[in-house]
Design an enzyme around this catalytic site. Structure first.
Site, PDB file in Angstrom:
ATOM      1  N   GLY A 161       0.846  -1.184   0.000  1.00 53.23           N
ATOM      2  CA  GLY A 161       0.000   0.000   0.000  1.00 53.23           C
ATOM      3  C   GLY A 161       0.882   1.235   0.000  1.00 53.23           C
ATOM      4  O   GLY A 161       2.106   1.132   0.076  1.00 53.23           O
ATOM      5  N   VAL A 162       0.282   2.405  -0.092  1.00 52.37           N
ATOM      6  CA  VAL A 162       1.104   3.623  -0.024  1.00 52.37           C
ATOM      7  C   VAL A 162       1.060   4.167   1.396  1.00 52.37           C
ATOM      8  O   VAL A 162       0.133   3.904   2.135  1.00 52.37           O
ATOM      9  CB  VAL A 162       0.639   4.699  -1.026  1.00 52.37           C
ATOM     10  CG1 VAL A 162       1.089   4.361  -2.418  1.00 52.37           C
ATOM     11  CG2 VAL A 162      -0.862   4.895  -0.985  1.00 52.37           C
ATOM     12  N   GLY A 163       2.069   4.925   1.781  1.00 53.08           N
ATOM     13  CA  GLY A 163       2.088   5.518   3.113  1.00 53.08           C
ATOM     14  C   GLY A 163       3.392   5.247   3.820  1.00 53.08           C
ATOM     15  O   GLY A 163       4.303   4.616   3.284  1.00 53.08           O
ATOM     16  N   ASN A 164       3.450   5.750   5.030  1.00 51.29           N
ATOM     17  CA  ASN A 164       4.673   5.741   5.818  1.00 51.29           C
ATOM     18  C   ASN A 164       5.152   4.320   6.134  1.00 51.29           C
ATOM     19  O   ASN A 164       6.342   4.005   6.007  1.00 51.29           O
ATOM     20  CB  ASN A 164       4.366   6.507   7.118  1.00 51.29           C
ATOM     21  CG  ASN A 164       5.606   7.094   7.718  1.00 51.29           C
ATOM     22  OD1 ASN A 164       6.630   7.217   7.053  1.00 51.29           O
ATOM     23  ND2 ASN A 164       5.525   7.435   8.983  1.00 51.29           N
ATOM     24  N   GLU A 182      -0.032  -2.186  -7.156  1.00 51.92           N
ATOM     25  CA  GLU A 182      -0.730  -1.225  -8.015  1.00 51.92           C
ATOM     26  C   GLU A 182       0.031   0.069  -8.224  1.00 51.92           C
ATOM     27  O   GLU A 182      -0.177   0.742  -9.213  1.00 51.92           O
ATOM     28  CB  GLU A 182      -2.157  -0.986  -7.531  1.00 51.92           C
ATOM     29  CG  GLU A 182      -2.269  -0.386  -6.164  1.00 51.92           C
ATOM     30  CD  GLU A 182      -3.712  -0.225  -5.735  1.00 51.92           C
ATOM     31  OE1 GLU A 182      -4.503  -1.158  -5.895  1.00 51.92           O
ATOM     32  OE2 GLU A 182      -4.033   0.854  -5.237  1.00 51.92           O
ATOM     33  N   ASN A 208     -10.620   7.726   2.563  1.00 49.82           N
ATOM     34  CA  ASN A 208     -10.199   7.675   1.155  1.00 49.82           C
ATOM     35  C   ASN A 208     -11.074   6.707   0.367  1.00 49.82           C
ATOM     36  O   ASN A 208     -11.809   7.094  -0.531  1.00 49.82           O
ATOM     37  CB  ASN A 208      -8.744   7.237   1.051  1.00 49.82           C
ATOM     38  CG  ASN A 208      -7.807   8.169   1.803  1.00 49.82           C
ATOM     39  OD1 ASN A 208      -8.004   9.377   1.801  1.00 49.82           O
ATOM     40  ND2 ASN A 208      -6.806   7.613   2.450  1.00 49.82           N
ATOM     41  N   GLY A 225      -7.199  -0.559  -3.726  1.00 47.96           N
ATOM     42  CA  GLY A 225      -6.883  -1.929  -4.151  1.00 47.96           C
ATOM     43  C   GLY A 225      -6.724  -2.879  -2.982  1.00 47.96           C
ATOM     44  O   GLY A 225      -6.412  -4.061  -3.185  1.00 47.96           O
ATOM     45  N   LYS A 257      -4.474   9.970  16.646  1.00 46.43           N
ATOM     46  CA  LYS A 257      -4.860  11.246  17.274  1.00 46.43           C
ATOM     47  C   LYS A 257      -4.269  11.361  18.686  1.00 46.43           C
ATOM     48  O   LYS A 257      -4.994  11.454  19.684  1.00 46.43           O
ATOM     49  CB  LYS A 257      -6.391  11.413  17.280  1.00 46.43           C
ATOM     50  CG  LYS A 257      -7.039  11.333  15.893  1.00 46.43           C
ATOM     51  CD  LYS A 257      -6.606  12.460  14.977  1.00 46.43           C
ATOM     52  CE  LYS A 257      -7.075  12.248  13.539  1.00 46.43           C
ATOM     53  NZ  LYS A 257      -6.249  12.878  12.524  1.00 46.43           N
TER      54      LYS A 257
HETATM   55  O1  0RQ Z   1      -5.016  11.460   9.980  1.00 42.99           O
HETATM   56  O2  0RQ Z   1      -3.919  12.776   8.245  1.00 42.99           O
HETATM   57  O3  0RQ Z   1      -5.442  13.856   9.906  1.00 42.99           O
HETATM   58  O4  0RQ Z   1      -3.213  12.952  10.620  1.00 42.99           O
HETATM   59  O5  0RQ Z   1      -5.863   8.629   9.302  1.00 42.99           O
HETATM   60  O6  0RQ Z   1      -3.274   7.667   9.005  1.00 42.99           O
HETATM   61  O7  0RQ Z   1      -1.541   6.464  10.297  1.00 42.99           O
HETATM   62  O8  0RQ Z   1      -0.860   8.302   8.645  1.00 42.99           O
HETATM   63  O9  0RQ Z   1      -1.708   6.031   7.901  1.00 42.99           O
HETATM   64  O10 0RQ Z   1      -1.432   7.267   5.675  1.00 42.99           O
HETATM   65  O11 0RQ Z   1      -1.212   4.749   5.922  1.00 42.99           O
HETATM   66  O12 0RQ Z   1      -3.427   5.860   6.107  1.00 42.99           O
HETATM   67  C1  0RQ Z   1      -6.191   3.401   6.193  1.00 42.99           C
HETATM   68  C2  0RQ Z   1      -6.273   5.813   5.689  1.00 42.99           C
HETATM   69  C3  0RQ Z   1      -4.175   4.790   6.600  1.00 42.99           C
HETATM   70  C4  0RQ Z   1      -4.846   4.273   4.247  1.00 42.99           C
HETATM   71  C5  0RQ Z   1      -5.400   4.563   5.690  1.00 42.99           C
HETATM   72  C6  0RQ Z   1      -6.021   8.901  10.686  1.00 42.99           C
HETATM   73  C7  0RQ Z   1      -4.654   9.389  11.104  1.00 42.99           C
HETATM   74  C8  0RQ Z   1      -4.274  10.256   9.925  1.00 42.99           C
HETATM   75  C9  0RQ Z   1      -3.779   8.592   8.083  1.00 42.99           C
HETATM   76  P1  0RQ Z   1      -4.347  12.884   9.680  1.00 42.99           P
HETATM   77  P2  0RQ Z   1      -1.767   7.174   8.999  1.00 42.99           P
HETATM   78  P3  0RQ Z   1      -1.855   6.007   6.321  1.00 42.99           P
HETATM   79  C10 0RQ Z   1      -3.140   0.389  -2.070  1.00 42.99           C
HETATM   80  C11 0RQ Z   1      -4.033   0.064  -0.943  1.00 42.99           C
HETATM   81  C12 0RQ Z   1      -7.241   2.257   2.030  1.00 42.99           C
HETATM   82  C13 0RQ Z   1      -6.711   2.146   0.627  1.00 42.99           C
HETATM   83  C14 0RQ Z   1      -5.632   1.116   0.497  1.00 42.99           C
HETATM   84  C15 0RQ Z   1      -5.951   3.991   3.250  1.00 42.99           C
HETATM   85  C16 0RQ Z   1      -4.837   9.454   8.756  1.00 42.99           C
HETATM   86  O13 0RQ Z   1      -3.983   3.178   4.316  1.00 42.99           O
HETATM   87  O14 0RQ Z   1      -6.556   4.899   2.718  1.00 42.99           O
HETATM   88  O15 0RQ Z   1      -5.307   0.382   1.410  1.00 42.99           O
HETATM   89  N1  0RQ Z   1      -6.229   2.684   2.966  1.00 42.99           N
HETATM   90  N2  0RQ Z   1      -5.063   1.051  -0.671  1.00 42.99           N
HETATM   91  O16 0RQ Z   1      -4.708  10.122  12.302  1.00 42.99           O
HETATM   92  C17 0RQ Z   1      -9.418   7.993  13.286  1.00 42.99           C
HETATM   93  C18 0RQ Z   1      -8.535   5.837  13.469  1.00 42.99           C
HETATM   94  C19 0RQ Z   1      -7.469   6.243  12.617  1.00 42.99           C
HETATM   95  C20 0RQ Z   1      -7.484   7.554  12.139  1.00 42.99           C
HETATM   96  C21 0RQ Z   1      -5.735   6.517  11.346  1.00 42.99           C
HETATM   97  N3  0RQ Z   1      -8.593   4.598  13.962  1.00 42.99           N
HETATM   98  N4  0RQ Z   1      -9.483   6.730  13.756  1.00 42.99           N
HETATM   99  N5  0RQ Z   1      -8.452   8.430  12.468  1.00 42.99           N
HETATM  100  N6  0RQ Z   1      -6.396   7.677  11.381  1.00 42.99           N
HETATM  101  N7  0RQ Z   1      -6.375   5.618  12.115  1.00 42.99           N
HETATM  102  C22 0RQ Z   1      -2.965   1.866  -2.395  1.00 42.99           C
HETATM  103  C23 0RQ Z   1      -4.079   2.379  -3.319  1.00 42.99           C
HETATM  104  O17 0RQ Z   1      -5.164   1.900  -3.294  1.00 42.99           O
HETATM  105  C24 0RQ Z   1      -3.774   3.466  -4.199  1.00 42.99           C
END
Ligand code: 0RQ
Length: 507
Positions: free
Chosen positions: A268-271, A293, A383, A387, A407
């Site tokens: 996936g994308v992200g940190n 992807e 979001n 995928g 948070k």
């Molecule tokens: O919020 O941006 O306001 O600080 O969610 O969270 O921890 O930085 O993690 O960037 O990896 O995102 C699931 C959203 C995680 C992402 C999700 C809040 C947190 C922060 C981001 P701020 P992190 P990430 C292939 C696969 C679905 C699509 C996918 C995602 C923000 O991974 O969109 O997997 N996945 N695609 O504070 C409230 C909680 C929270 C929360 C995190 N429990 N409650 N807020 N946050 N957990 C890629 C493609 O499909 C293209």
């Protein structure tokens, strides 16, 4: 610039973005190119947004229905959502302005598996597609299109649309030509053949998108770069999570359940996924492959280091420096990168055949391993599933990763019951937080719950979750998947009411 438009007839269709936008009426259904901030049209959407804004100022109704590959950028989703110009949107987004419009009820959003989106349009279920608006590296002598930094759903949108608008972007490297693999064998049932991909790097189609050039109503010349953002530096939690995952894979290799070079990786994308890629870079693993992807910075580093032999995806998701490097050196990377339509990059048949190892982020998981990837507190769209479902359901080993809290510690990522389900307990094999890893494979629900509580929950929430589980074991009439249903959402409700999931007492 004109050398990028080799077809005489289409050269005659060159116009400004404003002139092209004037061709699009209220209510139009538009298939836009674009996937994770790459390869989206950059000028037409803004020109259309201006036109919509002017119409609204005159008191006229004007919105469009927008289909894409996945997320785009402020110039597309942001621009159209910002003028209340998007009535409907599918299948994935991550733009702050659009997210706001989805959650305040202005824009209707269908969040679906990325591999399913082209089919919905191809079978005609979504109604007539009026326009396809896509970006091209160049238009060939025959009037076909060489895609840019993403393929996404472009093939289907170009096939299905009544009219086509092409943005020829001279920022995109001409050396991308040859990197794409457009399979023309994919059909709607009952005529679907086997997808002949047996190895990650197999090429099964053309390097260009074939179009009916009679459908082209406008060609726009652009020079703007893809709007990708730089990655955050890798933090300690991400490094810890990556460490658990890589140790887990090493143990699978040790027991003969994975080959030495692992199996094709999906990331996936992200940190955290970025930290996993960094961990691979510093490991002694070699000859890795990736069926995923998006191609991220970390994968380019792995290719440069000679550790990643080949990667298949549908798009780039590169930080500005890496995108610049890709543009400069696309000719070299063509040997090890294949960009395919997203229904092929994310196809269950291929993912299952290759035995992909998936790793995706999540919002929250519950004690039984159900995962919510999309909805904050059960109602607010973040979001979309993207995928993650395509890969998780069909992976050889599926993993979800997240910090154990969000948070500033007010929210636990592990909760009694998820407030929305994207991935069910049946599909989720491994959960990892910075606290540890829970390998859930083969475990019955009660054993899964205890393992997740022991290994993944933050200490601030562990006793509270244990208490919930213990109460459930006593109060639940059925003991297969015990729940204390009166209290399953207390944590979420307490956050909504008091700003924290920490409870003063069991309620
Ligand atoms: O919020 O941006 O306001 O600080 O969610 O969270 O921890 O930085 O993690 O960037 O990896 O995102 C699931 C959203 C995680 C992402 C999700 C809040 C947190 C922060 C981001 P701020 P992190 P990430 C292939 C696969 C679905 C699509 C996918 C995602 C923000 O991974 O969109 O997997 N996945 N695609 O504070 C409230 C909680 C929270 C929360 C995190 N429990 N409650 N807020 N946050 N957990 C890629 C493609 O499909 C293209």
């Amino acid at each position: 610039m004109n050398e990028r438009i080799s077809n005489e007839k289409l050269r005659g269709k060159i116009m400004t973005a404003d002139e092209a936008a004037a061709l699009i009426p209220n209510g139009a259904q538009i298939g836009f190119g674009g996937f994770t901030g790459s390869g989206y049209p950059k000028e037409l959407p803004q020109a259309l947004a201006n036109r919509i804004k002017a119409a609204h100022e005159r008191g006229e109704e004007f919105t469009v229905n927008a289909f894409t590959g996945a997320s785009t950028a402020p110039e597309l989703d942001g621009a159209l959502a910002g003028v209340d110009g998007m009535h409907y949107r599918m299948p994935y987004q991550s733009d702050p302005t659009l997210r706001k419009k989805i959650n305040d009820g202005t824009t209707l959003y269908t969040d679906i598996h990325l591999s399913h989106s082209a089919q919905l349009v191809a079978e005609g279920f979504m109604g007539k597609l009026d326009f396809a608006v896509v970006e091209a590296v160049r238009i060939t002598e025959d009037g076909n299109i060489v895609p840019t930094s993403s393929v996404g759903n472009n093939k289907t949108y170009l096939d299905m649309a009544e009219k086509i608008i092409i943005e020829v972007n001279s920022w995109q490297s001409p050396d991308l030509e040859g990197m794409h693999d457009i399979w023309n064998g994919y059909l709607t049932p009952p005529n679907r053949p086997i997808i002949p991909i047996n190895n990650v790097g197999d090429r099964i189609g053309d390097t260009f998108l074939t179009i009916d050039s009679d459908k082209v109503v406008a060609v726009i010349e652009t020079t703007d770069r893809d709007r990708n953002s730089p990655f955050k530096p890798i933090d300690d939690d991400s490094r810890a999570i990556a460490g658990y995952l890589l140790d887990f894979y090493a143990n699978e290799v040790k027991h003969g359940r994975l080959p030495k070079n692992l199996l094709p990786l999906q990331s996936g994308v992200g940190n955290i996924p970025n930290a996993v890629l960094d961990g691979l870079l510093h490991s002694d693993l070699e000859n890795l492959t990736s069926y995923t992807e998006v191609i991220q910075d970390g994968m380019v580093d792995l290719i440069d280091a000679g550790k990643l032999a080949v990667a298949s995806a549908t798009a780039f998701s590169l930080s500005p420096d890496y995108a610049h490097n890709m543009n400069e050196n696309a000719k070299n990377y063509r040997k090890s990168i294949v960009l395919r339509p997203q229904e092929i990059s994310n196809h269950p048949e291929v993912i299952r055949r290759l035995g992909v190892l998936s790793c995706n982020g999540m919002i929250e998981a519950d004690i039984y391993g159900n995962v919510n990837s999309t909805h904050v507190m059960g109602t607010r769209m973040m979001n979309g599933i993207g995928g993650s479902g395509d890969f998780t359901r069909n992976a050889y080993i599926s993993a979800f990763v997240s910090p154990s809290t969000a948070k500033d510690g007010a929210i636990s990522a592990i909760v009694p019951m998820v407030s929305h389900v994207d991935h069910t307990e049946h599909d989720v094999m491994v959960i990892i937080t910075e606290q540890g890893i829970a390998d859930l494979r083969g475990l019955a629900p009660r054993l899964r719950a205890q393992k997740i509580i022991d290994n993944c929950v933050h200490p601030d929430f562990r006793a509270q979750l244990q208490e919930y589980f213990d109460h459930s074991l006593v109060t639940s009439k059925a003991k297969h998947t015990p729940h204390d249903l009166r209290h399953s959402y207390d944590w979420h409700l307490n956050f909504i009411e008091n700003g924290t999931m920490k409870l003063s007492h069991y309620r």
